[in-house]
Design a protein around this motif. Structure first.
Motif, mmCIF file in Angstrom:
data_model
loop_
_atom_site.group_PDB
_atom_site.id
_atom_site.type_symbol
_atom_site.label_atom_id
_atom_site.label_comp_id
_atom_site.label_asym_id
_atom_site.label_seq_id
_atom_site.Cartn_x
_atom_site.Cartn_y
_atom_site.Cartn_z
ATOM 1 N N VAL A 134 25.757 -59.949 -38.078
ATOM 2 C CA VAL A 134 24.505 -59.666 -37.285
ATOM 3 C C VAL A 134 23.659 -60.786 -37.415
ATOM 4 O O VAL A 134 23.023 -61.413 -36.347
ATOM 5 C CB VAL A 134 23.576 -58.380 -38.042
ATOM 6 N N ALA A 146 24.357 -57.202 -31.343
ATOM 7 C CA ALA A 146 24.266 -57.456 -32.692
ATOM 8 C C ALA A 146 24.172 -55.652 -33.240
ATOM 9 O O ALA A 146 24.376 -55.759 -34.546
ATOM 10 C CB ALA A 146 22.862 -57.965 -33.038
ATOM 11 N N ARG A 147 24.018 -54.788 -32.550
ATOM 12 C CA ARG A 147 23.987 -53.573 -33.173
ATOM 13 C C ARG A 147 25.345 -52.792 -33.522
ATOM 14 O O ARG A 147 25.398 -52.326 -34.609
ATOM 15 C CB ARG A 147 23.473 -52.546 -32.048
ATOM 16 N N TRP A 149 29.170 -57.626 -42.858
ATOM 17 C CA TRP A 149 28.453 -57.217 -41.555
ATOM 18 C C TRP A 149 26.881 -58.065 -41.418
ATOM 19 O O TRP A 149 26.524 -58.374 -40.283
ATOM 20 C CB TRP A 149 28.156 -55.711 -41.704
ATOM 21 N N ARG A 150 26.464 -58.308 -42.642
ATOM 22 C CA ARG A 150 25.094 -59.156 -42.562
ATOM 23 C C ARG A 150 25.265 -60.441 -41.850
ATOM 24 O O ARG A 150 24.676 -61.176 -41.046
ATOM 25 C CB ARG A 150 24.652 -59.367 -43.886
ATOM 26 N N TRP A 187 25.812 -54.377 -36.958
ATOM 27 C CA TRP A 187 24.875 -53.607 -37.914
ATOM 28 C C TRP A 187 25.585 -52.227 -38.304
ATOM 29 O O TRP A 187 25.549 -51.800 -39.585
ATOM 30 C CB TRP A 187 23.555 -53.216 -37.334
ATOM 31 N N LYS A 237 28.223 -51.884 -41.359
ATOM 32 C CA LYS A 237 27.559 -51.595 -42.790
ATOM 33 C C LYS A 237 28.410 -50.507 -43.485
ATOM 34 O O LYS A 237 28.352 -50.641 -44.665
ATOM 35 C CB LYS A 237 26.259 -51.874 -42.992
#
Length: 387
Positions: free
Chosen positions: A279, A378-379, A275-276, A382, A385
């Motif tokens: 994003v 991008a949300r 996930w990082r 996020w 995660k």
């Protein structure tokens, strides 16, 4: 990297390079023949149209038959498609070549990804093997356009002849044959055992999982960025009078950057979180799309292309790793097919939309609109995660 994985990567490179080179040469030939950017958008959409209808059946076919049979059919379709462009370099045949080479690449990708994912053990190994496997499209996206561009510029006997284009399409028709030779020695994995009496589930049931839906949304956002770049660079370069070989080099620089970052990722796999990475890639892409229209030279476009390659090159291994973790093993092929169908349905429509947008609001507007959408999306990455 094992020798078998290296062979599969090379096979993917040869088959994907056929499609990538055709996708670069065909629009340039159409533009030279006087077709509009909107017509070029339709032509580019053809590379994805077959995959929309074949992706789910191809995924189920791979679940049943493994690796070699889907690859064999893909090689035949790719050779036929590029061969038709050699024999008849006219717009209708270019569209047919796009349908065949695009569909062949999609079927091959599903079967290769399924095979490699099943052979991996654990999340760390999934990140590593998909990072290695993802090098294939990046390398082929350099080899295909670059060699096609060189042949277009230097193989033609006369400035306005189609000899150079025919030579480029001929090379693209030969490349898939090497793919079959590389795949043949591969040992098939044992079939997944399905419990007797179990009711076959619909592939659409996978979308009931919120994590799968979010992953598909992120994949769609980022695949649209690849479509924008592939569509805009030839059109923008043509408008600026940049030669075919330089346009191929700009697209190739993007591919080289994506390949370089993917070569580094297996070494850092233990420190990466899916996930990082997603994003960060989406936010960086949004920024680059904001500045790309201000690059007025081939060098400036090349710099943006490299940075964009670094950003987008990190995404596919992470998406594929997470997809294999959140879907049942017996349905990996279906999940891969559904993913490919979704992003290619978008790829059918988006180039035509880009062509229309480019005519109405200009190329800069296409960049800025796409960047804004990706930044806002991008949300969704996020939220992965917690999955």
């Amino acid at each position: 990297m094992t020798p078998e994985l290296a062979r599969l990567i090379l096979a993917q490179v040869c088959l994907h390079a056929c499609m990538a080179g055709t996708r670069m040469a065909a629009p340039l030939l159409a533009l030279r023949e006087g077709y509009s950017p909107a017509a070029v958008g339709v032509l580019l959409a053809m590379f994805a149209l077959t995959q929309v209808f074949l992706a789910l059946p191809a995924g189920r076919f791979a679940d049943r038959h493994g690796l070699k049979r889907p690859i064999g059919y893909s090689v035949m379709a790719a050779v036929l498609g590029a061969g038709l462009a050699v024999a008849f370099p006219v717009f209708p045949m270019l569209c047919l070549a796009a349908l065949l080479t695009g569909g062949a690449t999609g079927v091959a990708v599903i079967s290769l990804q399924r095979h490699v994912g099943r052979a991996a053990a654990g999340a760390l190994q999934l990140r590593r093997v998909f990072s290695w496997l993802s090098i294939g499209p990046a390398v082929s996206n350099f080899i295909g356009p670059f060699t096609a561009g060189l042949l277009i510029d230097h193989a033609g006997a006369l400035p306005n002849s189609t000899t150079g284009y025919r030579a480029a399409f001929l090379l693209m028709a030969v490349l898939p044959l090497a793919s079959w030779l590389l795949v043949r020695p591969t040992r098939e994995l044992p079939p997944v055992v399905v419990e007797p009496g179990s009711t076959p589930a619909s592939a659409w049931d996978l979308l009931r999982d919120p994590a799968f839906r979010r992953l598909m949304l992120v994949n769609w956002f980022l695949s649209s960025c690849w479509d924008v770049h592939t569509f805009v660079v030839p059109v923008l370069g043509f408008e600026k009078g940049i030669s075919a070989s330089v346009i191929g080099s700009i697209l190739g620089a993007f591919a080289v950057a994506a390949a370089v970052i993917r070569m580094v990722m297996p070494l850092l796999a233990a420190h990466l979180r899916e996930w990082r990475v997603m994003v960060g890639a989406m936010l960086m892409t949004a920024v680059l799309f904001g500045v790309y229209p201000f690059m007025g030279t081939a060098l400036g476009m090349g710099v943006c292309s490299v940075l964009l390659g670094f950003a987008l090159g990190t995404v596919q291994p992470m998406i594929m790793s997470m997809l294999h973790q959140i879907t049942p093993e017996a349905r990996h092929g279906e999940a891969l097919g559904l993913r490919l169908m979704a992003i290619n349905a978008s790829s059918v429509l988006m180039p035509m939309l880009f062509g229309t947008m480019g005519a109405v609001i200009g190329i800069a507007g296409v960049f800025w609109a796409t960047g804004a959408v990706v930044g806002a999306g991008a949300r969704a990455a996020w939220l992965l995660k917690n999955d």
